[in-house]
Write a protein that holds these residues in place. Structure first.
Motif, short mmCIF file in Angstrom:
data_model
loop_
_atom_site.label_atom_id
_atom_site.label_comp_id
_atom_site.label_asym_id
_atom_site.label_seq_id
_atom_site.Cartn_x
_atom_site.Cartn_y
_atom_site.Cartn_z
N ALA A 179 -1.01 -2.70 -1.26
CA ALA A 179 -0.07 -3.31 -0.31
C ALA A 179 -0.51 -4.71 0.09
O ALA A 179 0.32 -5.57 0.40
N ASN A 238 1.12 -9.37 -1.92
CA ASN A 238 1.60 -10.59 -1.25
C ASN A 238 1.15 -11.87 -1.96
O ASN A 238 1.56 -12.96 -1.58
N ASP A 298 5.91 5.95 -1.02
CA ASP A 298 6.45 4.91 -0.15
C ASP A 298 5.74 3.57 -0.34
O ASP A 298 6.38 2.51 -0.30
N VAL A 299 4.41 3.61 -0.53
CA VAL A 299 3.67 2.36 -0.71
C VAL A 299 4.13 1.64 -1.97
O VAL A 299 4.34 0.43 -1.99
N TYR A 331 7.03 1.95 -3.40
CA TYR A 331 8.39 1.47 -3.13
C TYR A 331 8.37 0.15 -2.36
O TYR A 331 9.04 -0.83 -2.73
N GLN A 332 7.60 0.10 -1.26
CA GLN A 332 7.52 -1.12 -0.45
C GLN A 332 6.90 -2.26 -1.24
O GLN A 332 7.30 -3.42 -1.11
N LEU A 334 9.52 -3.71 -3.56
CA LEU A 334 10.43 -4.57 -2.79
C LEU A 334 9.81 -5.93 -2.51
O LEU A 334 10.43 -6.98 -2.70
N THR A 335 8.54 -5.91 -2.07
CA THR A 335 7.85 -7.16 -1.73
C THR A 335 7.68 -8.04 -2.96
O THR A 335 7.96 -9.26 -2.93
N ASN A 350 12.73 6.69 3.44
CA ASN A 350 12.82 5.63 2.43
C ASN A 350 13.67 6.03 1.24
O ASN A 350 13.93 5.21 0.37
N PRO A 355 17.42 3.75 1.24
CA PRO A 355 17.12 2.51 1.94
C PRO A 355 18.35 1.90 2.58
O PRO A 355 19.47 2.04 2.09
N GLU A 377 17.93 -3.98 3.44
CA GLU A 377 16.73 -4.19 2.64
C GLU A 377 17.06 -4.71 1.25
O GLU A 377 16.19 -5.12 0.51
#
Length: 700
Positions: free
Chosen positions: A354, A358, A386-387, A389-390, A393-394, A423, A426, A430
């Protein structure tokens, strides 16, 4: 009357300081000078005397003794004075009340009885060219033994230990407490030539390893760490210390650092690994720190894994390969029944994933590699997706230039069935307008519940069939699965034909503890049917069964996941063939590493042909992949636990025959040949093997 009538005084310059001294007084105390004056009574001796190995300050002490004045010994001058007295022959043979006798007496009663004075004495001679003479007189060993003895009696002289259990908020307090009294009297102020034998002696004498490890870290802080932005580009140095010197020190620290788990927290180990990477220390040094971190990875934080990439071929800000190696070391050495640590490591890898997502410079291949690590780490821990998935997205939002096919490749990483309910559907906010990838991702999540229902029906059918399984029959050495009434099935109905149900059936067999050798054999047959490609088919996109490359890739990855980890349940030849297929199909790193680990565990049963792994990609260094063989060899040594050394001899013989095959490759590059030769030499150490194989290879 003077014994030297032509000239009573001798004049010379030492280190820029002029000296005018009486020959008679010097000759009376020094046998070396007496002989020099006697052999050269009429000559100017200034050119000879200026070469005396000392400094003007130390020579002044000698002259005071010769003139009968009181000599003031100090910790800083005692070793140089003793060495010069020995060099000039100011010993018992020349005078009963000689300078060397007085100096050694002071050394014995005032220096080696004190920790501080012993350190001061060693520091004073770091830059002087008298080390060999000081060793001959036993002065260096005397100080070293004194320091070791006192640390053995009072380990706090090394500073307070940094335990792995120390809370992070208390770490700064413990760091500051590492030095004894004054910073100038710390053991870490000594040069490596003295520090290294002292630490080696402490370890041999069983001084507390947590104290030793903490002092080694403090030594790294003083002698290795620096701010990269403050490097002098003209001299490649910082505060007058060259980068090469720092590299030598960090490599020495890694060799000295005990391998015991928990004697240092992950944070100091990670910091030393970062500088070893930055200074381009040798591979053994970097891998040593990686292994130590892996042993206690469950106590690490996300920051401990933030190893910055180095070199020109950066795939992003952080080193994916380094973290992958640490994770592999952790799983390869995990032997505990308590799976709580697996959950902790899974959470750690998710947090790391996570964080690095970035990075705007993160390449797609590195992102996928990070995602695969996170997914593999979470297996068996009942954690959601979930991690992942996020992170997807990022990453997609930060890289709008991704093509449709690239986005689809990333989408395949997500297991919607393991996403949490919140999640799973969504919110529309988002999803960016017109972002086809994320819209498809949302649509895909809507199908999960229906797929789960279908899967439930399939599982019930499998369980019903398995519960009616009556017997297994062996025909022509092959395992055949019989279910239900024998008359209801044809003899040629084999397990690998159940393509749709194959994976859940194998998982069920593993749970029921069916013989792993039978499962492994059937997995290999399944690979032969659905994965392997004949040489004349490699240019096409399908096998004779009409299966496309992407499907074959998915199958070989599934086979590796299903494959039992028991040793010797399948030959190295079969494992090697599956490894080659995984490489040709560009299967993920976890899959390829899995086959390499299994070959490494039973390398002593392999043949040369099993190691002839063709090179893949555009940056070929030759026909065969020597780097892959090096990794397999490393796995063998990492897992070698037997007292019987015959396995080492067998592997050494295998490695000797290997160069004879690959050296005929006209495309073999020099670097690859050298790497190959180093592997053979390392494998032969301790086996009393000759170097004939290397000689023949070099000749070819």
């Amino acid at each position: 009357m003077s014994s030297y009538p032509h000239s009573k005084d001798v004049r010379f310059t030492l280190g820029g300081t002029p000296f005018y001294l009486n020959r008679d007084l010097l000759a009376k105390k020094s046998s070396k000078l007496r002989k020099l004056f006697k052999d050269n009574p009429d000559e100017d001796l200034s050119h000879l005397l200026c070469d005396i190995p000392t400094t003007p300050q130390i020579f002044e002490v000698i002259t005071r003794f010769c003139y009968g004045f009181h000599v003031n010994f100090t910790p800083e001058n005692i070793i140089p004075v003793s060495c010069l007295a020995e060099y000039l022959g100011m010993t018992e043979n020349q005078s009963r009340n000689n300078l060397l006798k007085q100096a050694l007496s002071f050394f014995e009663h005032e220096i080696i009885t004190s920790w501080n004075e012993s350190i001061r004495s060693l520091k004073a001679i770091e830059s002087m060219n008298i080390h060999e003479l000081a060793l001959q007189l036993g002065l260096v060993d005397g100080c070293i033994d004194s320091i070791i003895t006192k640390a053995l009696d009072n380990p706090l002289l090394l500073g307070e230990p940094l335990n792995a259990n120390v809370h992070e908020s208390d770490a700064a307090t413990h760091y500051l407490a590492l030095c004894w009294k004054s910073e100038d009297l710390s053991l870490t102020t000594l040069h490596l030539q003295f520090y290294e034998p002292i630490i080696q002696g402490m370890i041999q004498c069983n001084t507390g390893l947590n104290y030793v490890a903490s002092n080694l870290y403090q030594y790294a802080k003083r002698r290795v760490f620096f701010e990269p932005k403050e490097i002098d580009e003209d001299t490649s140095s910082y505060e007058g210390v060259t980068l090469h010197s720092r590299k030598v020190v960090i490599e020495a620290i890694e060799k000295l650092l005990p391998h015991d788990q928990g004697i240092l927290p992950c944070a100091p180990l990670s910091e030393m690994l970062k500088y070893a990477t930055l200074l381009e220390a040798d591979v053994n040094c970097r891998e040593g720190f990686e292994r130590r971190i892996a042993k206690q990875l469950d106590s690490a934080t996300v920051n401990d894994l933030m190893i910055v990439s180095q070199g020109c071929s950066k795939e992003g800000k952080y080193d994916t390969e380094c973290v992958r190696r640490i994770l592999m070391n952790f799983y390869n050495n995990f032997r505990e029944k308590d799976h709580a640590k697996l959950v902790i490591v899974a959470e750690l890898v998710e947090g790391f994933f996570a964080e690095v997502v970035n990075d705007i410079d993160l390449k797609q291949d590195s992102f996928i590699s990070f995602a695969e690590m996170s997914i593999v780490a979470s297996k068996g821990t009942k954690r959601s997706s979930d991690v992942t998935y996020q992170a997807i997205l990022t990453y997609v939002n930060k890289h709008e230039d991704l093509t449709k096919s690239e986005r689809e490749d990333i989408c395949e990483l997500l297991n919607c069935a393991k996403m949490s309910p919140e999640n799973l559907r969504p919110k529309s906010t988002e999803v960016k307008k017109g972002d086809e990838f994320l819209v498809n991702l949302e649509k895909l999540s809507f199908k999960v519940s229906d797929l789960e229902k279908e899967l439930l029906v399939i599982r019930k059918e499998i369980e019903r069939a398995y519960s009616s399984c009556k017997k297994m029959k062996t025909e022509k050495g092959k395992m055949i699965l019989w279910a239900g009434n024998e008359d209801e099935y044809q003899e040629n109905v084999r397990l690998q034909q159940l393509q749709l149900f194959y994976e859940p059936i194998i998982l069920k067999m593993v749970q029921c503890k069916l013989g792993p050798q039978y499962i492994a054999s059937n997995l290999y047959k399944y690979a032969k049917r659905w994965v392997f490609v004949e040489p004349n088919e490699t240019g096409e996109d399908t096998t004779s069964e009409g299966v496309c490359s992407n499907t074959r890739k998915a199958v070989i990855e599934a086979i590796e996941r299903l494959f039992p980890h028991d040793q010797s349940i399948l030959s190295c030849a079969s494992l090697s063939k599956m490894l080659q297929s995984a490489r040709i199909l560009e299967a993920n790193l976890i899959c390829r590493d899995g086959f390499e680990v299994r070959i490494g565990r039973q390398l002593d049963t392999a043949t040369v042909n099993d190691l002839l792994i063709p090179t893949q990609g555009y940056s070929k260094e030759g026909k065969y992949d020597t780097e892959c063989v090096r990794r397999i060899l490393k796995h063998f040594y990492n897992n070698f636990k037997g007292q019987d050394q015959s396995g080492l001899v067998v592997v050494a013989e295998l490695l000797e025959d290997f160069p004879g095959e690959v050296v005929n490759d006209i495309d073999l590059k020099k670097d690859s040949f050298i790497l190959l030769a180093e592997m053979v030499i390392a494998a032969s150490e301790g086996t009393q093997r000759t170097s004939d194989g290397i000689y023949r290879a070099i000749d070819i």
